[in-house]
Scaffold this motif. Structure first.
Motif, PDB file in Angstrom:
ATOM      1  N   PRO A 181       0.802  -1.231   0.000  1.00 52.39           N
ATOM      2  CA  PRO A 181       0.000   0.000   0.000  1.00 52.39           C
ATOM      3  C   PRO A 181       0.832   1.276   0.000  1.00 52.39           C
ATOM      4  CG  PRO A 181      -0.050  -1.047   2.158  1.00 52.39           C
ATOM      5  CD  PRO A 181       0.626  -2.009   1.243  1.00 52.39           C
ATOM      6  N   HIS A 200      -5.948   0.465   7.176  1.00 56.50           N
ATOM      7  CA  HIS A 200      -7.163  -0.020   6.518  1.00 56.50           C
ATOM      8  C   HIS A 200      -6.883  -0.730   5.191  1.00 56.50           C
ATOM      9  CE1 HIS A 200      -9.941   1.839   9.357  1.00 56.50           C
ATOM     10  NE2 HIS A 200      -9.181   2.916   9.325  1.00 56.50           N
ATOM     11  N   SER A 201      -5.614  -0.808   4.799  1.00 50.84           N
ATOM     12  CA  SER A 201      -5.294  -1.418   3.513  1.00 50.84           C
ATOM     13  C   SER A 201      -5.711  -2.884   3.412  1.00 50.84           C
ATOM     14  CB  SER A 201      -3.798  -1.270   3.215  1.00 50.84           C
ATOM     15  OG  SER A 201      -3.013  -1.904   4.220  1.00 50.84           O
ATOM     16  N   GLU A 203      -8.425  -4.104   4.145  1.00 48.55           N
ATOM     17  CA  GLU A 203      -9.811  -4.098   3.703  1.00 48.55           C
ATOM     18  C   GLU A 203      -9.930  -3.800   2.212  1.00 48.55           C
ATOM     19  OE1 GLU A 203     -11.686  -1.145   6.075  1.00 48.55           O
ATOM     20  OE2 GLU A 203     -10.896  -1.935   7.960  1.00 48.55           O
ATOM     21  N   ARG A 204      -8.833  -3.246   1.639  1.00 52.81           N
ATOM     22  CA  ARG A 204      -8.845  -2.867   0.218  1.00 52.81           C
ATOM     23  C   ARG A 204      -7.623  -3.477  -0.464  1.00 52.81           C
ATOM     24  NH1 ARG A 204     -10.241   1.953   3.033  1.00 52.81           N
ATOM     25  NH2 ARG A 204      -8.061   2.628   3.010  1.00 52.81           N
ATOM     26  N   PRO A 205      -7.622  -4.784  -0.686  1.00 57.11           N
ATOM     27  CA  PRO A 205      -6.453  -5.449  -1.294  1.00 57.11           C
ATOM     28  C   PRO A 205      -6.069  -4.804  -2.618  1.00 57.11           C
ATOM     29  CG  PRO A 205      -8.037  -7.071  -0.497  1.00 57.11           C
ATOM     30  CD  PRO A 205      -8.727  -5.735  -0.413  1.00 57.11           C
ATOM     31  N   SER A 207      -4.819  -1.869  -3.077  1.00 57.94           N
ATOM     32  CA  SER A 207      -4.908  -0.410  -3.102  1.00 57.94           C
ATOM     33  C   SER A 207      -3.545   0.205  -2.788  1.00 57.94           C
ATOM     34  CB  SER A 207      -5.951   0.076  -2.091  1.00 57.94           C
ATOM     35  OG  SER A 207      -5.597  -0.329  -0.782  1.00 57.94           O
ATOM     36  N   TYR A 209      -1.646   3.959  -1.579  1.00 60.87           N
ATOM     37  CA  TYR A 209      -1.856   5.296  -1.022  1.00 60.87           C
ATOM     38  C   TYR A 209      -1.423   6.359  -2.028  1.00 60.87           C
ATOM     39  CZ  TYR A 209      -1.412   9.356   2.035  1.00 60.87           C
ATOM     40  OH  TYR A 209      -1.533  10.607   2.592  1.00 60.87           O
ATOM     41  N   ARG A 349     -13.338  -5.359  11.630  1.00 65.18           N
ATOM     42  CA  ARG A 349     -12.260  -4.957  10.744  1.00 65.18           C
ATOM     43  C   ARG A 349     -11.121  -5.962  10.830  1.00 65.18           C
ATOM     44  NH1 ARG A 349     -12.055   1.585  11.825  1.00 65.18           N
ATOM     45  NH2 ARG A 349     -14.174   2.015  11.166  1.00 65.18           N
ATOM     46  N   SER A 350     -10.049  -5.686  10.141  1.00 62.89           N
ATOM     47  CA  SER A 350      -8.923  -6.619  10.121  1.00 62.89           C
ATOM     48  C   SER A 350      -8.264  -6.659  11.491  1.00 62.89           C
ATOM     49  CB  SER A 350      -7.902  -6.171   9.068  1.00 62.89           C
ATOM     50  OG  SER A 350      -7.285  -4.979   9.473  1.00 62.89           O
TER      51      SER A 350
END
Length: 471
Positions: A181, A200-201, A203-205, A207, A209, A349-350
Motif C-alpha cells: 500500500p 485499513h489497507s 480491507e482494500r487489497p 490499493s 496510497y 475490521r482486520s
C-alpha cells in the motif's frame, strides 16, 4: 559480478578507488543504501572535476531507471542535486545502471543545525527555501515521498539547501515501486493520513496510497522539529505498532516546550506542519515559504542565537584547547490528541489495526501520566486522563527475534572480537550490564544488552534511504 573474466568478483557496492566506470574514476565510497551505492568520482576527461556516482546494486533495477527519468526532466531545479549523465558497470550495455550528479560537500540538515553557530534565522531561511523548492516541484507533478534530514544537504560553499535522493519520487506515469500500500519510505516521517491508510489497507487489497503535497510538507515539519529540538516528534526507537499509533493519536510537544531557545513564531509554524488533519497544515510550499520568511523577519535577538546551548569542556591535558559540547534538550514527552478508538468497534475490521489499537492502549497503562501545558495558537490541552509519556527510556526495547538495524548503524562486516553481528548490522555487547538493567538507547536480546555501533559519517550526498525494512 565479475570484473576480470570471472577471476575476481566485485559487488557494485564495493568498488575500490581507481575503478573506472565509463569516463569516471572512483575516488572514494560515500555511502551504501538498500538499493544503491554512492561514490565520489573524478571526470577523467576533465581531471580535477569531481562528481557523485549513484550505482544500482542490481542489473535490472527499475527504481534507478525511474530516478534517472525524473532527474533528467521534471526534477531539474537549482536546489535539487544536478544530473550529469548515466553509466553502467561493469558492462557498458548490460551492467548495473548508475547516474552521475553533483557532488555536494556539506552537512545534512540535522547535523548542520547541531553545528556551533547555526542560528534559528539561518534554519528558517533554509527551511523556507526547501518549502519553495517543494512547492515548485509539486506544481510540476513531482513528489519527493522520502524527505528526511539526510536528504536535505546544506551546501558548504554558500549555505544553500540542496534536495537529494528522488529514488522514491513520484511523477505522472511513473511505475509503482512496490506491490504494497505504501512506497519505500521511513516510518517515523509518515503522515497520520498515510498511517491510517496503511491500517485499513487489508480491507482494500491491491490499493495504493496516493501521496499529496501535504505529505511532503508534513515530512519537512518533522525535519524542522528534529533540527530545532535534537529529537524527532516520536522516537524512531519505538516499536513500529506503537510508533504508528503515536503518529495518528499523539500530539507532539511544541518545539519551544522541548527547547526553550526556539522562537515562538518558528515553533508555531512547525506545530502547524505537524497537524493531524492535512487541511490544518500549510496548503502549499509557497504558503509555507511565506510563513517562514515572515517569521524570520523578526528583529528579536532570539532569532540570531545558536539553536542549541553549548558548554565548554576543559582540556584533558594542561595547555590543551578547551572543547565545546552541545547540550541537547531531554527527549520530548508528547500527549494524546484524542481518545484511542474503542477496540470493540474494530471487531469487524482486520486484526492488524485492532492489534495496533491494543498496543497503544497497553502503552497508556504502562507509562506515567503527565499533563502537557496548553500551547497556542491552535493547540488545546488534552484531557488529563489521556495525557501520556510516550518515551522508550529508560526501559530498552526487548526482542525475541534478532533486532533490526537502526539509522546510521554500522553494517557488516563487523570488527572481530569486538562487535557482534546481528541482522547484517554491528552491535556492542555491554558485558557489565544485563537485562533487565540495560541502559537507555540499548536493546535487550537473549540475555544481553546491545548497543548499535554507529557508522562513520562521510560527506553527505545522495545515499539511497531504502525502505522501512532498511531502517
Amino acid at each position: 559480478m565479475s570484473t576480470n573474466h570471472g577471476e575476481v568478483t566485485v559487488s557494485p557496492g564495493g568498488l575500490e578507488p581507481g575503478t573506472r566506470v565509463g569516463r569516471w574514476r572512483v575516488m572514494e565510497q560515500l555511502g551504501v543504501g538498500g538499493q544503491g551505492a554512492v561514490y565520489r568520482v573524478e571526470d577523467m576527461e576533465h581531471p580535477g572535476n569531481f562528481h557523485a556516482l549513484k550505482l544500482a546494486l542490481h542489473a535490472r533495477d527499475g527504481r534507478t531507471e525511474r530516478e534517472v527519468a525524473l532527474m533528467m526532466s521534471r526534477a531539474a531545479h537549482p536546489h535539487v542535486v544536478g544530473f550529469h549523465g548515466c553509466a553502467r558497470w561493469p558492462s557498458p550495455r548490460e551492467g548495473c545502471l548508475g547516474f552521475v550528479m553533483d557532488w555536494v560537500p556539506g552537512l545534512a540538515l540535522d547535523v548542520w543545525a547541531e553545528t556551533d553557530g547555526t542560528t534559528f534565522r539561518q534554519l528558517a531561511t533554509a527551511g523556507a527555501t526547501v518549502a519553495r523548492t517543494l512547492g515548485e516541484l509539486h506544481a510540476r507533478g513531482v513528489l519527493h515521498r522520502d524527505l528526511k534530514p539526510e536528504h536535505i544537504v546544506v551546501r558548504e560553499s554558500d549555505g544553500q539547501p540542496v534536495l537529494l535522493d528522488f529514488g522514491a519520487g513520484w511523477y505522472e506515469g511513473a511505475p509503482p515501486l512496490t506491490t504494497g500500500p505504501l512506497p519505500p519510505t521511513t516510518l517515523y516521517l509518515l503522515s497520520p493520513e498515510a498511517v491510517r491508510f496503511l491500517w485499513h489497507s487489508p480491507e482494500r487489497p491491491g490499493s495504493h496510497y496516493t501521496f499529496q503535497p501535504t505529505d511532503d510538507l508534513y515530512a519537512l515539519g518533522v525535519c524542522l522539529y528534529r533540527a530545532t529540538t535534537g529529537h524527532y516528534p516520536f522516537s524512531e526507537w519505538l516499536p513500529a505498532d506503537v510508533l504508528q499509533s503515536a503518529i495518528v493519536h499523539v500530539r507532539p510537544l511544541a518545539p519551544r516546550l522541548v527547547n526553550p531557545r526556539v522562537p515562538r513564531a518558528l515553533s508555531d509554524v512547525i506545530v502547524r506542519l505537524l497537524a493531524k488533519n492535512p487541511s490544518e497544515r500549510c496548503p502549499s510550499g509557497a504558503a509555507l515559504h511565506a510563513a517562514l520568511v515572515a517569521a524570520a523577519s523578526s528583529k528579536k535577538s532570539a532569532w540570531d542565537a545558536s539553536i542549541f546551548e553549548w558548554e565548554e569542556v576543559p582540556p584533558v591535558r594542561e595547555g590543551g584547547t578547551p572543547e565545546r559540547h552541545i547540550l541537547r534538550p531531554p527527549r520530548p514527552r508528547p500527549a494524546l490528541t484524542s481518545r484511542p478508538p474503542d477496540p470493540s468497534r474494530m471487531a469487524r475490521r482486520s486484526h492488524w489495526p485492532r492489534r495496533l489499537t491494543l498496543a497503544a492502549s497497553v502503552l497508556l497503562t504502562l507509562v506515567p501520566v503527565t499533563r502537557v501545558p496548553p500551547e497556542k495558537p491552535g493547540l488545546r490541552a488534552p484531557d488529563e486522563e489521556w495525557a501520556t509519556d510516550a518515551r522508550v527510556d529508560p526501559a530498552p526495547a526487548q526482542y525475541e527475534q534478532a533486532p533490526l538495524p537502526v539509522r546510521n548503524q554500522k553494517l557488516a562486516p563487523c570488527t572481530e572480537e569486538l562487535e557482534l553481528e546481528l541482522s547484517g548490522a554491528c552491535w556492542y555487547s555491554l558485558v557489565k550490564r544485563r537485562p533487565p538493567n540495560c541502559p537507555p538507547q540499548t536493546i535487550s536480546y537473549k540475555g544481553e544488552c546491545l548497543r548499535p555501533v554507529p557508522k562513520s559519517r562521510p560527506v553527505p550526498t545522495s545515499v539511497d534511504g531504502g525502505g522501512p525494512e532498511a531502517q
